[in-house]
Design a protein around this motif. Structure first.
Motif, short mmCIF file in Angstrom:
data_model
loop_
_atom_site.label_atom_id
_atom_site.label_comp_id
_atom_site.label_asym_id
_atom_site.label_seq_id
_atom_site.Cartn_x
_atom_site.Cartn_y
_atom_site.Cartn_z
N LYS A 395 0.82 -1.16 -0.22
CA LYS A 395 -0.04 -0.07 -0.04
C LYS A 395 0.77 1.28 -0.08
CE LYS A 395 -3.59 2.24 2.58
NZ LYS A 395 -4.60 2.20 3.99
N THR A 396 1.95 1.12 0.84
CA THR A 396 2.75 2.40 0.82
C THR A 396 3.51 2.68 -0.14
OG1 THR A 396 3.17 2.07 3.26
CG2 THR A 396 4.98 3.21 2.21
N CYS A 397 4.09 1.47 -0.98
CA CYS A 397 4.74 1.54 -2.41
C CYS A 397 3.78 2.14 -3.39
CB CYS A 397 5.31 0.29 -2.54
SG CYS A 397 6.56 -0.17 -1.58
N ALA A 399 1.49 4.01 -2.93
CA ALA A 399 1.19 5.28 -3.03
C ALA A 399 2.52 6.21 -3.25
CB ALA A 399 0.83 5.74 -1.24
N ALA A 400 3.59 5.69 -3.16
CA ALA A 400 4.92 6.38 -3.53
C ALA A 400 5.33 6.33 -4.72
CB ALA A 400 5.85 6.05 -2.42
N GLY A 401 4.72 5.36 -5.77
CA GLY A 401 5.01 5.14 -6.80
C GLY A 401 6.39 4.21 -7.29
N LYS A 402 6.29 3.22 -5.96
CA LYS A 402 7.47 2.24 -6.02
C LYS A 402 7.13 0.85 -6.21
CE LYS A 402 10.49 5.18 -2.85
NZ LYS A 402 11.31 4.91 -1.45
N ASP A 406 12.35 -1.26 -5.16
CA ASP A 406 12.92 -0.13 -4.98
C ASP A 406 13.10 0.53 -3.47
OD1 ASP A 406 12.90 0.32 -7.66
OD2 ASP A 406 10.70 0.84 -7.75
N LEU A 407 12.88 -0.35 -2.50
CA LEU A 407 13.05 -0.04 -1.29
C LEU A 407 14.26 -0.10 -0.89
CD1 LEU A 407 9.69 -1.50 0.43
CD2 LEU A 407 10.09 0.98 -0.21
N GLU A 411 14.80 0.92 4.57
CA GLU A 411 13.42 1.10 4.52
C GLU A 411 12.95 -0.21 5.04
OE1 GLU A 411 11.61 4.24 1.60
OE2 GLU A 411 13.11 2.93 0.57
#
Length: 462
Positions: A395-397, A399-402, A406-407, A411
């Motif tokens: 969900k976080t990725c 939202a961040a377009g990742k 890519d983390l 992270e």
């Protein structure tokens, strides 16, 4: 009015429209060679049991073989006046050998005759279709061997799920075809029972030997009940059921090929030999083969339904309704054979997998999310807890377009201290696939073994 030769019981000839309506020669001519083969066996049995002389049987057999030759050379083309293939053969036989030809029908009815012909026809067609299935499977195996380490997105609900070995995906259709091959073999057993000698419905007063004709015709046995022998069409329904399942599998593969060939997927490139263009849009290359297979699937289903409805209310024994089984059966056979041939050619010669596009596809989604959860579970985190954690990460990725890859390691560690540098290897598409090494899974090692097993399976059963 058309005069009939089949009975002096009737004073008036048949109305021409009714004669046309009643006749089946236009389609049951398909059975002629099987009718001739069955008649040869019947003539030999009549001599074997002393019902006719050996000389008479020899004349009958010679005449029947002459008709076979005439038909194969295009010289015997009976028309509507013959009513059906059985009368056509008997009439021509009498022309060739004289009155002895009229003895062929001794101790036999058209009811057990047509049942025998249909079974001889169908067992031959089943053998041919099983051979086609083996060819289809061989092409699938050849493709699979080329693409063991080619990855393709796997889907559930048509949503990206987990990456797969393309070979594993193709082998799923191999297994479907294997069940089809085995299923037809099982149907063959019930097709290969002789009704010959059942007569119209009650047997015959002549001292026939049904087992002798069955042996001559390579049947495995004979019907134990004459009523059942002339009225049974279970075998035809079973065949069309098996044929419908073949079409289910071909249609599912067709749908995937159609999707893969679209610009939205672009997983395959159609070759010119198996695609067509548009009459108005010059840029188009259309997947006509899989679309036709998908469309023809409903045709075979319809034939199955037709036979089920045909049989559901018939009292024993033979009824004229049963004439309607043949067009459904013949067309079902022809459709399945044509579709198997077309799909085999398409896979072998008509498409090319775009491996670069496939590699891009498996690297641009979250289909490795389960592997993150598995990573944590392997380090002692309860799976459901890991599952919920990864859901939040995705969900976080989003939202961040990742993507997960890519983390940064920092992270990852903020999410859970169990993450280490090896998380990147664990979620790499090749490793995601390779790691699924359970029996029957998509891991490359398992897929290689599956291909070897499939090769052995074909060789052992051929």
């Amino acid at each position: 009015m058309q005069q009939q030769t089949w009975s002096q019981r009737f004073e008036l000839a048949l109305n021409p429209a009714i004669a046309r309506f009643n006749a089946s020669i236009s389609f049951d001519i398909e059975l002629i060679e099987y009718d001739l083969t069955g008649s040869v066996a019947h003539a030999k049995m009549l001599a074997h049991t002393g019902i006719i002389s050996t000389t008479e049987a020899e004349q009958l057999v010679a005449g029947l073989e002459q008709i076979r030759q005439e038909y194969q050379q295009g010289q015997f083309t009976p028309g509507i006046e013959a009513e059906d293939v059985h009368f056509a053969v008997e009439r021509r036989l009498t022309e060739i050998v004289g009155d002895v030809g009229k003895k062929l029908h001794t101790a036999r009815s058209r009811n057990d005759q047509v049942g025998t012909d249909t079974r001889l026809y169908l067992r031959d067609q089943i053998t041919q279709i099983r051979t086609q299935l083996r060819e289809f499977q061989s092409v699938l195996l050849n493709l699979a061997e080329q693409h063991i380490e080619t990855l393709i997105p796997g889907y559930t609900h048509l949503q990206r799920a987990q990456p797969l070995s393309l070979a594993h995906h193709l082998l799923a259709y191999f297994q479907m075809a294997q069940r089809d091959w085995e299923r037809l073999g099982d149907v063959y057993k019930r097709v290969n029972i002789s009704p010959l000698g059942s007569g119209a419905l009650a047997g015959t007063t002549f001292p026939i030997d049904r087992h002798y004709t069955a042996q001559l015709l390579n049947f495995d046995g004979v019907y134990a009940n004459s009523l059942d022998g002339v009225s049974d069409r279970d075998f035809a329904i079973e065949f069309l059921s098996a044929a419908s399942l073949i079409m289910v599998h071909l249609s599912r593969l067709s749908e995937e090929v159609i999707l893969w060939a679209s610009e939205e997927f672009s997983f395959i490139k159609l070759k010119d030999s198996c695609a067509t263009g548009s009459s108005i849009m010059p840029q188009k290359k259309n997947p006509d083969v899989p679309e036709l297979v998908r469309g023809k699937t409903g045709r075979v289903y319809g034939h199955l339904q037709a036979l089920l409805v045909l049989m559901k209310g018939l009292p024993l024994a033979y009824n004229k309704d049963l004439q309607e089984d043949k067009e459904a059966l013949f067309d079902g056979v022809k459709t399945v054979k044509a579709c198997l041939e077309a799909m085999t050619i398409l896979l072998d010669q008509g498409l090319e997998f775009r491996t670069n596009r496939l590699a891009e596809a498996v690297a641009e989604d979250f289909s490795n999310a389960t592997d993150v959860a598995d990573y944590l579970a392997a380090r002692g985190v309860p799976f459901r807890e890991a599952y919920n954690l990864v859901g939040k990460v995705v969900k976080t990725c989003v939202a961040a377009g990742k993507l997960l890859k890519d983390l940064s390691l920092e992270e990852w560690k903020e999410l859970h201290p169990a993450f280490e540098e090896d998380i990147y290897q664990a979620i790499a598409p090749q490793q995601v696939v390779a790691a699924r090494n359970s029996y029957g899974g998509t891991g490359f090692e398992q897929v290689s073994r599956a291909i070897q097993a499939a090769r052995s399976q074909i060789s052992a059963a051929s």
